[in-house]
Design a protein around this motif. Structure first.
Motif, PDB file in Angstrom:
ATOM      1  N   PHE A  30       0.837  -1.204   0.000  1.00  0.00           N
ATOM      2  CA  PHE A  30       0.000   0.000   0.000  1.00  0.00           C
ATOM      3  C   PHE A  30       0.870   1.252   0.000  1.00  0.00           C
ATOM      4  N   LEU A  31       1.950   1.240   0.786  1.00  0.00           N
ATOM      5  CA  LEU A  31       2.847   2.388   0.858  1.00  0.00           C
ATOM      6  C   LEU A  31       3.551   2.600  -0.484  1.00  0.00           C
TER       7      LEU A  31
ATOM      8  N   LEU B 196       8.311   7.758  -6.007  1.00  0.00           N
ATOM      9  CA  LEU B 196       8.928   6.531  -6.503  1.00  0.00           C
ATOM     10  C   LEU B 196       8.690   6.431  -8.002  1.00  0.00           C
ATOM     11  N   ARG B 197       9.529   5.680  -8.683  1.00  0.00           N
ATOM     12  CA  ARG B 197       9.339   5.404 -10.108  1.00  0.00           C
ATOM     13  C   ARG B 197       9.723   3.954 -10.374  1.00  0.00           C
ATOM     14  N   TYR B 198       9.305   3.459 -11.530  1.00  0.00           N
ATOM     15  CA  TYR B 198       9.696   2.111 -11.925  1.00  0.00           C
ATOM     16  C   TYR B 198      11.165   2.096 -12.356  1.00  0.00           C
TER      17      TYR B 198
ATOM     18  N   ILE C 200      16.672   1.305  -4.425  1.00  0.00           N
ATOM     19  CA  ILE C 200      15.515   0.406  -4.577  1.00  0.00           C
ATOM     20  C   ILE C 200      14.649   0.480  -3.331  1.00  0.00           C
ATOM     21  N   PHE C 201      13.363   0.664  -3.552  1.00  0.00           N
ATOM     22  CA  PHE C 201      12.421   0.719  -2.433  1.00  0.00           C
ATOM     23  C   PHE C 201      11.684  -0.604  -2.251  1.00  0.00           C
TER      24      PHE C 201
ATOM     25  N   ASP D 212       5.705  -9.335   5.605  1.00  0.00           N
ATOM     26  CA  ASP D 212       5.637  -7.883   5.530  1.00  0.00           C
ATOM     27  C   ASP D 212       4.422  -7.402   4.743  1.00  0.00           C
ATOM     28  N   TYR D 213       3.767  -8.321   4.039  1.00  0.00           N
ATOM     29  CA  TYR D 213       2.591  -7.960   3.244  1.00  0.00           C
ATOM     30  C   TYR D 213       1.327  -8.451   3.936  1.00  0.00           C
ATOM     31  N   ASP D 214       0.218  -7.898   3.489  1.00  0.00           N
ATOM     32  CA  ASP D 214      -1.064  -8.374   4.006  1.00  0.00           C
ATOM     33  C   ASP D 214      -1.225  -9.857   3.674  1.00  0.00           C
TER      34      ASP D 214
END
Length: 412
Positions: free
Chosen positions: A7-8, A18-20, A41-42, A324-326
């Motif tokens: 989501f973030l 952010l970008r690809y 990298i995010f 870390d994810y839903d």
């Protein structure tokens, strides 16, 4: 393949922070988000597993970057995927043996069709059914609703088929044990030796499944299932190469497998000689083409992306895990949409048209031969107006139907 970011990550992407990431060599947009200001990298994308259930390739292959590539932090997750493949192989080879057991084709293919096979695989995963030496008890597959089929099973033929496949499965199971031992090794050389031996043993198992003398008389449905067994082993070999820190070899394995799947499925379609067989292979090959091949392509892309990263970029990969994810809810198995699509198409054409539709999907260039033939046959039959001005606007099914319509006129 559907992928998503957290989501973030989605919010920061929309805000422009952010970008690809772009592949420096090919210019391709990669499934990775980087910080616009720092270039760090995010996040890497994850697969949306809830709407995805391939026939052969477990969707777990498509993970976040840290789990997929930083194998020193992801050994156990990779081994879990190997266990999933081993379970899948047991289900596939059980149904392969049943298909070849000499019973009425219509009944047995319905009993082990796409939906039933996905359900069996889920039952094994949830421990509702148990594999013994790589096989399900035949009575667990052919339940009360298939009593008549069960009574007509040629037990001797089934046992013969089972023995042939058990021999290959035993080698495969031995190899997966070697992988498990490798993951326990503290010594890197010992670990790599076990992994190399595992690849060798899996290759020996694969040679048995690929042997053309293995059940050569099987119909198109049986051949498809036998091919699926071999594809499962080849995926496992690619995973072991990944554990062995050989990403180039892993990528090559996956690329070769994608091409092999296309060749194998095309040969299955070519040898399909009855409506009953087509009823079985059409939904399954459609799902393989639109789901399994996408999983493999995405997996290969992930490996190739990591190869394109510089050492500093590799260090930036987030140390993430699925937690870390839903949480993704387990999928509720429903009648596959490929079966509903097939029933719709079946009402619009005959056996030949349906088989051609499947062939065009696998090998699009085969359609061009039909387009040329229609352009020639239509005017000579007095139907020049039926030749499309723009073939791109014409569906595969229409092309197949037009071709057979004019072919029938010519031979009448």
């Amino acid at each position: 393949m559907q992928v998503a970011f957290s989501f973030l990550g989605e919010a920061l992407l929309k805000s422009g922070k952010l970008r690809y990431m772009i592949d420096k060599t090919t210019g391709e947009v990669l499934p990775t988000l980087v910080n616009v200001e720092t270039g760090k990298i995010f996040e890497t994308a994850r697969a949306i597993a809830g709407s995805f259930n391939p026939v052969v390739a477990p969707v777990g292959f498509v993970l976040d970057g840290a789990q997929m590539f930083q194998t020193h932090r992801g050994f156990q997750k990779t081994y879990q995927m190997i266990e999933m493949l081993q379970q899948s192989l047991g289900v596939l080879q059980t149904t392969t043996a049943i298909i070849g057991a000499g019973v009425a084709v219509t009944g047995v293919l319905t009993a082990v069709n796409l939906y039933q096979t996905l359900q069996l695989r889920e039952d094994v995963k949830q421990l509702r059914k148990e594999l013994n030496h790589g096989f399900l008890d035949i009575k667990q597959v052919l339940t009360a609703q298939h009593t008549e089929i069960l009574q007509r099973i040629d037990q001797k033929t089934f046992d013969d088929r089972r023995r042939e496949l058990e021999r290959a499965y035993a080698r495969y199971a031995e190899a997966t044990k070697l992988v498990g031992l490798a993951l326990e090794c503290q010594n890197v050389n010992a670990r790599d030796r076990h992994l190399a031996n595992a690849v060798q043993t899996m290759s020996e198992s694969l040679a048995i499944y690929n042997d053309p003398r293995l059940m050569p008389e099987m119909n198109a449905a049986g051949r498809l299932r036998r091919f699926e067994c071999a594809w499962t082993i080849e995926q496992t070999i690619a995973l072991v190469f990944q554990l062995h820190n050989e990403p180039i070899a892993a990528s090559k394995c996956i690329s070769d497998l994608q091409n092999k799947i296309k060749r194998n499925t095309l040969s299955v379609v070519t040898t399909c000689e009855s409506q009953v067989e087509l009823d079985f292979i059409f939904p399954e090959i459609t799902r393989i083409y639109h789901q399994d091949l996408q999983v493999l392509e995405t997996w290969q892309t992930q490996i190739d992306v990591i190869q394109a990263l510089s050492p500093s970029e590799l260090q930036q990969l987030p140390n993430l895990s699925l937690e870390d994810y839903d949480a993704i809810e387990p999928e509720v198995l429903q009648i596959p949409p490929e079966e509903a699509l097939y029933e719709t198409l079946r009402s619009q054409t005959d056996f030949r048209g349906l088989r051609d539709q499947l062939r065009f999907m696998i090998k699009p260039e085969a359609r061009q031969e039909y387009e040329v033939a229609i352009a020639h046959l239509a005017p000579t039959s007095g139907y020049s107006a039926l030749v499309p001005s723009n073939w791109q606007d014409v569906s595969d099914l229409t092309v197949a139907n037009l071709y057979w319509y004019f072919s029938n006129l010519k031979s009448a």
